[in-house]
Design a protein around this motif. Structure first.
Motif, PDB file in Angstrom:
ATOM      1  N   SER A 128     -49.238   2.842  37.605  1.00 60.20           N
ATOM      2  CA  SER A 128     -48.587   2.000  36.592  1.00 60.20           C
ATOM      3  C   SER A 128     -48.385   2.790  35.304  1.00 60.20           C
ATOM      4  O   SER A 128     -47.365   2.636  34.626  1.00 60.20           O
ATOM      5  N   ALA A 129     -49.365   3.636  34.953  1.00 61.19           N
ATOM      6  CA  ALA A 129     -49.226   4.477  33.759  1.00 61.19           C
ATOM      7  C   ALA A 129     -48.053   5.445  33.920  1.00 61.19           C
ATOM      8  O   ALA A 129     -47.336   5.722  32.955  1.00 61.19           O
ATOM      9  N   GLN A 130     -47.832   5.924  35.133  1.00 55.79           N
ATOM     10  CA  GLN A 130     -46.666   6.802  35.356  1.00 55.79           C
ATOM     11  C   GLN A 130     -45.361   6.058  35.072  1.00 55.79           C
ATOM     12  O   GLN A 130     -44.452   6.595  34.443  1.00 55.79           O
ATOM     13  N   ALA A 131     -45.279   4.806  35.543  1.00 53.11           N
ATOM     14  CA  ALA A 131     -44.075   4.005  35.286  1.00 53.11           C
ATOM     15  C   ALA A 131     -43.907   3.776  33.788  1.00 53.11           C
ATOM     16  O   ALA A 131     -42.800   3.862  33.247  1.00 53.11           O
ATOM     17  N   LEU A 132     -45.009   3.507  33.110  1.00 53.63           N
ATOM     18  CA  LEU A 132     -44.971   3.276  31.661  1.00 53.63           C
ATOM     19  C   LEU A 132     -44.478   4.516  30.921  1.00 53.63           C
ATOM     20  O   LEU A 132     -43.593   4.419  30.047  1.00 53.63           O
ATOM     21  N   GLU A 133     -45.022   5.682  31.267  1.00 52.27           N
ATOM     22  CA  GLU A 133     -44.617   6.911  30.587  1.00 52.27           C
ATOM     23  C   GLU A 133     -43.151   7.225  30.886  1.00 52.27           C
ATOM     24  O   GLU A 133     -42.423   7.673  30.000  1.00 52.27           O
ATOM     25  N   ALA A 134     -42.714   6.984  32.125  1.00 51.14           N
ATOM     26  CA  ALA A 134     -41.306   7.218  32.471  1.00 51.14           C
ATOM     27  C   ALA A 134     -40.396   6.340  31.621  1.00 51.14           C
ATOM     28  O   ALA A 134     -39.382   6.799  31.088  1.00 51.14           O
ATOM     29  N   MET A 135     -40.756   5.075  31.474  1.00 53.63           N
ATOM     30  CA  MET A 135     -39.930   4.161  30.675  1.00 53.63           C
ATOM     31  C   MET A 135     -39.897   4.608  29.220  1.00 53.63           C
ATOM     32  O   MET A 135     -38.859   4.563  28.567  1.00 53.63           O
ATOM     33  N   LYS A 136     -41.027   5.072  28.694  1.00 51.32           N
ATOM     34  CA  LYS A 136     -41.070   5.533  27.306  1.00 51.32           C
ATOM     35  C   LYS A 136     -40.188   6.772  27.113  1.00 51.32           C
ATOM     36  O   LYS A 136     -39.488   6.892  26.110  1.00 51.32           O
ATOM     37  N   ILE A 137     -40.211   7.682  28.075  1.00 49.91           N
ATOM     38  CA  ILE A 137     -39.339   8.866  27.980  1.00 49.91           C
ATOM     39  C   ILE A 137     -37.876   8.417  27.945  1.00 49.91           C
ATOM     40  O   ILE A 137     -37.089   8.848  27.114  1.00 49.91           O
ATOM     41  N   LEU A 138     -37.509   7.503  28.857  1.00 47.33           N
ATOM     42  CA  LEU A 138     -36.113   7.059  28.935  1.00 47.33           C
ATOM     43  C   LEU A 138     -35.695   6.296  27.674  1.00 47.33           C
ATOM     44  O   LEU A 138     -34.545   6.352  27.257  1.00 47.33           O
ATOM     45  N   LEU A 139     -36.641   5.577  27.089  1.00 48.68           N
ATOM     46  CA  LEU A 139     -36.331   4.781  25.888  1.00 48.68           C
ATOM     47  C   LEU A 139     -36.379   5.618  24.613  1.00 48.68           C
ATOM     48  O   LEU A 139     -36.040   5.128  23.532  1.00 48.68           O
ATOM     49  N   GLY A 140     -36.829   6.868  24.725  1.00 50.32           N
ATOM     50  CA  GLY A 140     -36.932   7.713  23.533  1.00 50.32           C
ATOM     51  C   GLY A 140     -38.109   7.345  22.643  1.00 50.32           C
ATOM     52  O   GLY A 140     -38.103   7.634  21.448  1.00 50.32           O
ATOM     53  N   LEU A 141     -39.137   6.727  23.220  1.00 46.06           N
ATOM     54  CA  LEU A 141     -40.339   6.364  22.462  1.00 46.06           C
ATOM     55  C   LEU A 141     -41.338   7.526  22.497  1.00 46.06           C
ATOM     56  O   LEU A 141     -41.243   8.392  23.373  1.00 46.06           O
ATOM     57  N   PRO A 142     -42.309   7.554  21.578  1.00 46.24           N
ATOM     58  CA  PRO A 142     -43.339   8.591  21.647  1.00 46.24           C
ATOM     59  C   PRO A 142     -44.104   8.508  22.978  1.00 46.24           C
ATOM     60  O   PRO A 142     -44.405   7.412  23.447  1.00 46.24           O
ATOM     61  N   VAL A 143     -44.377   9.664  23.558  1.00 44.51           N
ATOM     62  CA  VAL A 143     -45.013   9.718  24.886  1.00 44.51           C
ATOM     63  C   VAL A 143     -46.320  10.505  24.773  1.00 44.51           C
ATOM     64  O   VAL A 143     -46.321  11.721  24.624  1.00 44.51           O
TER      65      VAL A 143
END
Ligand code: ZN
Length: 258
Positions: A202-217
């Motif tokens: 689930s953390a992998q999905a979260l980090e992927a979404m943050k990368i795509l959204l341009g949020l801090p990762v």
């Protein structure tokens, strides 16, 4: 432009200031490859499909075995003997028919990855095989694609991300240099407690979404170690190795593998 149905389906994340309609549109136009549809790939794929990622490429050459069902939550008892990537595609289409799903019933190797990684925006490494992890690292570096990697053993998991679309990124080989015998190492015979895969996948999905959204990762160039027994987490900052055979060489030749 999101339809009314889409706005309704994704309303609980669109209302977040970090996502909004603009962010949802970014997710809808994103293409993600998930390599390995086992214990990590199952929760990661379920969350990414539910979140409305535009396109998912599911890569796995395995068939579903009775011993997978303790932790690989995409699969049910009657799926035994069937292809993981194909059953995963059916399950994810049922979860969200808006997502375009491509099932690749095959083991990822370097040649295959080189031909396909260029067609996606981000890669999730959910494999249990060190040799494939190094190949994913090499190809993502070469093709400048971000990658979110994870592995799990026993009660503990590890997570790290690299964004090779940003210059000067370190890579997995800076942390763990490839070794000769890497192809004989994998985690298929190591014990693992199921829910830690849920946490880390689930953390992998979260980090992927943050990368795509341009949020801090936070996991970018930083190795997170998640201990299920003590329910604790630690982080180790990774520096680029000047003698890395993958990413430092690439700066000299402007390509990782030449
Ligand atoms: Zn490196």
């Amino acid at each position: 432009m999101l339809s009314r149905k889409e706005l309704q389906r994704y309303s609980r994340q669109v209302m977040l200031p970090q996502v909004g309609e603009e962010g949802q549109e970014k997710l809808a136009s994103a293409r993600i490859m998930i390599v390995g549809l086992g214990g990590l790939g199952s929760p990661a794929a379920l969350y990414l499909a539910a979140a409305g990622i535009g396109e998912l490429h599911l890569v796995d050459g395995d068939q579903i075995d009775l011993s997978n069902l303790q932790r690989q939550v995409l699969y049910k008892t009657n799926h035994q003997g069937k292809s993981k990537s194909q059953v995963a595609a059916q399950q994810l289409t049922a979860a969200n028919p808006n997502v375009r799903i491509h099932a690749h019933f095959q083991m990822a190797d370097e040649a295959w990855l080189r031909n396909h990684v260029g067609q996606v925006d981000l890669v999730l490494d959910c494999t249990d095989n060190l040799a494939i992890r190094h190949q994913i690292n090499r190809i993502c570096c070469e093709l400048e694609r971000p990658v979110v990697m994870a592995s799990v053993q026993g009660f503990s998991g590890q997570l790290i991300s690299f964004d090779f679309s940003q210059g000067k990124s370190p890579c997995y080989a800076c942390l763990f240099p490839p070794r000769e015998q890497e192809d004989i190492q994998n985690c298929s015979t190591v014990g693992v407690i199921g829910p830690i895969l849920g946490i880390v996948g689930s953390a992998q999905a979260l980090e992927a979404m943050k990368i795509l959204l341009g949020l801090p990762v936070s996991s970018l160039n930083q190795l997170y170690v998640i201990e299920g027994e003590s329910l604790s987490m630690s982080a180790l900052k990774l520096n680029k190795s000047e003698i890395c055979p993958v990413c430092s060489q690439s700066e000299l030749t402007e390509s990782c593998n030449k």
